[in-house]
Motif scaffolding. Structure first.
Motif, PDB file in Angstrom:
ATOM      1  N   GLN A 191       0.960  -1.208  -0.153  1.00 18.34           N
ATOM      2  CA  GLN A 191      -0.062   0.018   0.170  1.00 18.34           C
ATOM      3  C   GLN A 191       1.012   1.265  -0.072  1.00 18.34           C
ATOM      4  OE1 GLN A 191      -2.726  -0.140   3.122  1.00 18.34           O
ATOM      5  NE2 GLN A 191      -4.405   1.207   1.812  1.00 18.34           N
ATOM      6  N   ILE A 251      -0.737   2.582  -5.585  1.00 16.55           N
ATOM      7  CA  ILE A 251      -1.357   1.349  -4.641  1.00 16.55           C
ATOM      8  C   ILE A 251      -2.254   2.004  -3.532  1.00 16.55           C
ATOM      9  CG2 ILE A 251      -1.087  -0.757  -3.609  1.00 16.55           C
ATOM     10  CD1 ILE A 251      -0.490  -0.924  -6.571  1.00 16.55           C
ATOM     11  N   HIS A 265      -1.692 -10.600  -4.147  1.00 18.29           N
ATOM     12  CA  HIS A 265      -2.554  -9.734  -3.570  1.00 18.29           C
ATOM     13  C   HIS A 265      -3.323  -9.047  -4.704  1.00 18.29           C
ATOM     14  CE1 HIS A 265       0.798  -8.863  -1.022  1.00 18.29           C
ATOM     15  NE2 HIS A 265      -0.289  -8.980   0.072  1.00 18.29           N
ATOM     16  N   GLU A 311      -6.133  -2.756  -0.594  1.00 19.89           N
ATOM     17  CA  GLU A 311      -6.280  -4.189  -0.941  1.00 19.89           C
ATOM     18  C   GLU A 311      -7.672  -4.515  -1.307  1.00 19.89           C
ATOM     19  OE1 GLU A 311      -4.280  -6.824   1.437  1.00 19.89           O
ATOM     20  OE2 GLU A 311      -4.739  -8.629   0.009  1.00 19.89           O
ATOM     21  N   TRP A 360      -5.358  -5.341  -5.669  1.00 20.50           N
ATOM     22  CA  TRP A 360      -5.005  -3.987  -5.232  1.00 20.50           C
ATOM     23  C   TRP A 360      -5.771  -3.051  -6.131  1.00 20.50           C
ATOM     24  CZ3 TRP A 360      -2.514  -3.594  -0.730  1.00 20.50           C
ATOM     25  CH2 TRP A 360      -1.170  -4.272  -0.670  1.00 20.50           C
TER      26      TRP A 360
END
Ligand code: SAH
Length: 236
Positions: free
Chosen positions: A12, A61, A44, A64, A46
């Motif tokens: 993130q 980013i 993940h 999530e 995103w």
């Protein structure tokens, strides 16, 4: 929302720089700027905001995406080589239906033969078909497409439930839906010419169970999509 599979593992707040192809598609074709896209790295998914950064096109980013758009059952489709455009249709639809692995194979009644000199290029093409189908339907995983295998190598791809769709199985034989209390399923689909008796016996010896898809004889591509749909239906 556009989705792309990306190689690096992201965190993130980090910035992802799109590849040339991805940037061209997003910035020049779709003309997206400061829009949200879904980026899927190996671990993940995103939500990210894309924008131009100098000559690059990048994405911040943001958070999530917890959705795992994968079936709860691990599906392997062993698909006999059939005519190219039909085979490529099966690849695309199998990817949309959540198949995890596609194993092209040659058998005695295949009309199409694997050409070793084309195998690398063909594998690249197969991969791009399943990649774009997986991006379009927002999967978290891109299906694997193995090299073309020999019929005898199919025993390497068995699962907890290993099923061989056999066009001459009696309609009173086992149906796929009766074998879905498994965590993983492999279904084998024959070519336009079907399976020979010997091949069916070989599949049984490998541990595959012949199953019927009903009283009508389906085209190979129809059989593949029908089988994958039945398996995926119970496993959203
Ligand atoms: N040429 C053959 C049909 C081959 S169909 C004939 O006319 O008899 C191609 C493949 O689709 C078959 O090998 C089988 O794997 C699958 N298939 C088609 N219809 C099926 C059915 N009713 N039950 C089980 N498998 C079927």
């Amino acid at each position: 929302m556009q989705q792309y599979f990306i190689e690096p593992l992201m965190k993130q707040g980090e910035i992802y720089t799109f590849t040339k192809e991805q940037a061209h598609h997003l910035r020049d074709v779709l003309r997206l700027n400061h829009e949200t896209v879904r980026l899927v790295d190996p671990k993940h998914a995103w939500f990210a905001e894309c924008y131009s950064e100098g000559k690059d096109f990048v994405a911040l980013i943001k958070e999530e995406d917890p959705r795992i758009n994968e079936p709860s059952i691990d599906i392997t489709l062993a698909m006999a080589l059939i005519r190219r455009e039909k085979f490529e249709l099966v690849l695309q639809k199998a990817a949309e239906l959540g198949v995890k692995r596609i194993v092209p194979f040659e058998s005695s009644r295949c009309v199409v033969r694997a050409k070793s000199e084309k195998s690398e290029k063909q594998k690249e093409r197969y991969r791009s078909i399943v990649l774009s189908a997986s991006e379009q339907c927002k999967r978290n995983v891109v299906p694997e497409v193995t090299d073309v295998v020999k019929f005898s190598e199919l025993d390497r791809y068995r699962s907890e439930a290993s099923l061989a769709a056999y066009e001459n199985a009696s309609v009173h034989s086992v149906k796929i839906s009766e074998r879905l209390n498994a965590r993983s399923v492999t279904v084998v689909i024959g070519p336009e010419g079907g399976f020979s008796e010997d091949e069916v016996n070989e599949l049984i010896e490998m541990g595959y169970e012949p199953v019927t898809l009903g009283s009508r004889i389906l085209r190979a591509e129809t059989a593949a999509l029908y089988a994958c749909s039945v398996i995926a239906e119970g496993a959203f």
